[in-house]
Design an enzyme around this catalytic site. Structure first.
Site, PDB file in Angstrom:
ATOM      1  N   ASP A 102       5.935   1.283   2.891  1.00 42.79           N
ATOM      2  CA  ASP A 102       4.642   0.758   3.340  1.00 42.79           C
ATOM      3  C   ASP A 102       4.014  -0.270   2.419  1.00 42.79           C
ATOM      4  OD1 ASP A 102       4.420   2.632   5.477  1.00 42.79           O
ATOM      5  OD2 ASP A 102       3.681   4.134   4.093  1.00 42.79           O
TER       6      ASP A 102
ATOM      7  N   ARG B 216      -1.587  16.480  -8.853  1.00 41.13           N
ATOM      8  CA  ARG B 216      -0.648  16.582  -7.735  1.00 41.13           C
ATOM      9  C   ARG B 216       0.744  16.949  -8.219  1.00 41.13           C
ATOM     10  NH1 ARG B 216      -0.661  11.219  -4.275  1.00 41.13           N
ATOM     11  NH2 ARG B 216       0.416  12.471  -2.717  1.00 41.13           N
TER      12      ARG B 216
ATOM     13  N   GLU C 139      10.266   5.864   5.432  1.00 42.20           N
ATOM     14  CA  GLU C 139       9.201   4.878   5.571  1.00 42.20           C
ATOM     15  C   GLU C 139       8.967   4.145   4.254  1.00 42.20           C
ATOM     16  OE1 GLU C 139       4.538   5.122   6.761  1.00 42.20           O
ATOM     17  OE2 GLU C 139       5.961   6.286   7.935  1.00 42.20           O
TER      18      GLU C 139
ATOM     19  N   ARG D  56       5.072  14.809  -0.050  1.00 43.50           N
ATOM     20  CA  ARG D  56       5.260  14.280  -1.402  1.00 43.50           C
ATOM     21  C   ARG D  56       4.990  12.783  -1.372  1.00 43.50           C
ATOM     22  NH1 ARG D  56       9.258  17.822  -0.439  1.00 43.50           N
ATOM     23  NH2 ARG D  56      10.863  16.255   0.013  1.00 43.50           N
ATOM     24  N   GLY D  57       3.722  12.439  -1.165  1.00 38.89           N
ATOM     25  CA  GLY D  57       3.343  11.033  -1.119  1.00 38.89           C
ATOM     26  C   GLY D  57       3.601  10.351  -2.452  1.00 38.89           C
TER      27      GLY D  57
ATOM     28  N   THR E 276       1.023   0.749  -1.736  1.00 38.70           N
ATOM     29  CA  THR E 276       2.413   0.868  -1.327  1.00 38.70           C
ATOM     30  C   THR E 276       2.778   2.349  -1.341  1.00 38.70           C
ATOM     31  OG1 THR E 276       3.261   0.624  -3.593  1.00 38.70           O
ATOM     32  CG2 THR E 276       3.030  -1.383  -2.267  1.00 38.70           C
TER      33      THR E 276
ATOM     34  N   GLU F 299       2.122   7.216  -3.437  1.00 36.90           N
ATOM     35  CA  GLU F 299       1.213   6.101  -3.334  1.00 36.90           C
ATOM     36  C   GLU F 299       0.956   5.432  -4.687  1.00 36.90           C
ATOM     37  OE1 GLU F 299       0.410   9.214  -2.616  1.00 36.90           O
ATOM     38  OE2 GLU F 299      -0.439   9.405  -0.607  1.00 36.90           O
TER      39      GLU F 299
ATOM     40  N   GLY G  14     -13.235   6.386   1.192  1.00 37.65           N
ATOM     41  CA  GLY G  14     -12.982   7.699   1.764  1.00 37.65           C
ATOM     42  C   GLY G  14     -13.623   7.912   3.123  1.00 37.65           C
TER      43      GLY G  14
ATOM     44  N   GLU H 182       0.057  -1.195   2.895  1.00 37.42           N
ATOM     45  CA  GLU H 182      -1.139  -0.904   3.694  1.00 37.42           C
ATOM     46  C   GLU H 182      -2.325  -1.598   3.032  1.00 37.42           C
ATOM     47  OE1 GLU H 182      -0.399   3.371   5.799  1.00 37.42           O
ATOM     48  OE2 GLU H 182      -0.784   3.416   3.639  1.00 37.42           O
TER      49      GLU H 182
END
Length: 352
Positions: A124, A300, A122, A150-151, A140, A153, A221, A126
């Site tokens: 993105d 993270r 994917e 394992r994003g 993105t 962003e 949020g 958004e």
């Protein structure tokens, strides 16, 4: 912005120091200078796309070259490319809904989640709505081989109002590089490395565009929800571009073999090269408008993922949460992608 408003009198420094508006002018014209238009061939909607969901809320233009996606209290809407592509350049001029848009997500992205549910890829864009008087934000992201845990962003502000006129948003995906563009200005580059392994998207993907209710996370949020008193919310798409090699994901001939010639053409296009001028514009955009990056989120990722290029001037601006040092929060939440996407990380914009 005309020359008089951003001329020497308004944009000049005072006592050797730029005002915030002066800095905006410098960044704006640097970005604009890098935005020489690409030579793109747009196609009619029906030649490359079909409705995805909310058919009654998808409205084609009379000439068939533009489409409006609506969100009302009954449903959102979306469209999908008619083919999957083994690499490509995916682009559209987009205008976002105006006024109160809290809780709304407009997504322009590539995915193969319907074909490879547990190991999907994917890429993105958004766009995240906001309360009236506050600007849209966007993020993105990318996933490869189902690596949703394992994003990757990054979140940004824009240097223009995306509700006033159309702007072009593009995703370039080749065998070695991913570039996100806005108005021909590169804003993010991901270069494949051996250490990334399957986390770099590699399987054929479709292009999607959707508008949907993301009240649970999109604005502060989830603090601010979609208010259907302001519906319908309308996102407009035109000048749609699909450049790449359409494939059958289960064909016997490998996509790499079948698409070698078209991949070579794609990699030779102007938009596949970040010139020194474009790289300078990308650096200025990221310095001025990026307010979260996973590469600097040491909570993270104590060790940055292998594709991260740590820029010391950027690193100094971020806390260990990957957010700018002027405040805000960073909270994770689970995610499972479908045709109406959900984010991994809530976008708390109270500090923006």
């Amino acid at each position: 912005m005309d020359d008089q408003r951003c001329g020497k009198r308004v944009c000049s420094s005072s006592g050797g120091r730029f005002t915030s508006f002066g800095l905006f002018c410098v960044v704006f014209f640097t970005l604009a200078g890098a935005a020489a238009g690409f030579n793109l061939a747009a196609i009619p909607f029906d030649e490359g796309y079909s409705p995805l969901f909310g058919d009654g809320n998808l409205v084609r233009s009379p000439d068939g070259r533009a489409v409006r996606l609506l969100l009302d209290r009954f449903t959102g809407s979306g469209f999908i490319s008619s083919s999957l592509y083994h690499h490509g350049f995916f682009s559209a001029n987009i205008k976002l809904p105006s006024d109160y848009t809290a809780g709304i997500c407009v997504a322009f992205y590539t995915s193969n989640g319907d074909v490879f549910e547990k190991r999907h890829d994917e890429l993105d864009f958004e766009f995240l709505g906001n309360v009236e008087g506050k600007p849209w934000r966007f993020q993105t992201n990318l996933y490869g081989n189902g690596s949703t845990s394992r994003g990757r962003e990054e979140r940004y502000r824009l240097w223009f109002d995306p509700t006033k006129e159309f702007h072009r948003y593009s995703i370039l995906w080749t065998s070695n590089t991913i570039i996100f563009y806005i108005d021909e200005v590169p804003i993010r580059e991901v270069v494949r490395s051996d250490e990334m392994g399957g986390d770099f998207p590699s399987k054929p993907m479709s292009l999607y565009a959707t508008i949907w209710d993301a009240s649970s996370w999109a604005t502060n949020g989830g603090k601010y929800k979609v208010n259907y008193k302001f519906a319908p919310f309308v996102a407009e798409f035109k000048d749609l571009v699909l450049e790449g090699c359409p494939v059958n994901p289960i064909q016997e001939v490998s996509a790499a073999e079948a698409c070698a010639e078209k991949d070579a053409v794609l990699e030779g296009e102007d938009y596949a090269v970040i010139t020194p001028e474009r790289r300078s514009a990308m650096r200025k955009f990221r310095q001025r408008y990026m307010y979260y990056s996973y590469c600097y989120d040491t909570l993270r990722y104590p060790v940055p993922p292998p594709e991260c290029v740590i820029v010391q001037s950027e690193k100094k601006r971020f806390k260990e949460t990957g957010r700018l040092k002027f405040g805000g929060s960073h909270r994770r939440q689970s995610r499972r992608r479908s045709r109406t996407p959900v984010t991994t990380v809530s976008d708390d914009q109270s500090d923006m």
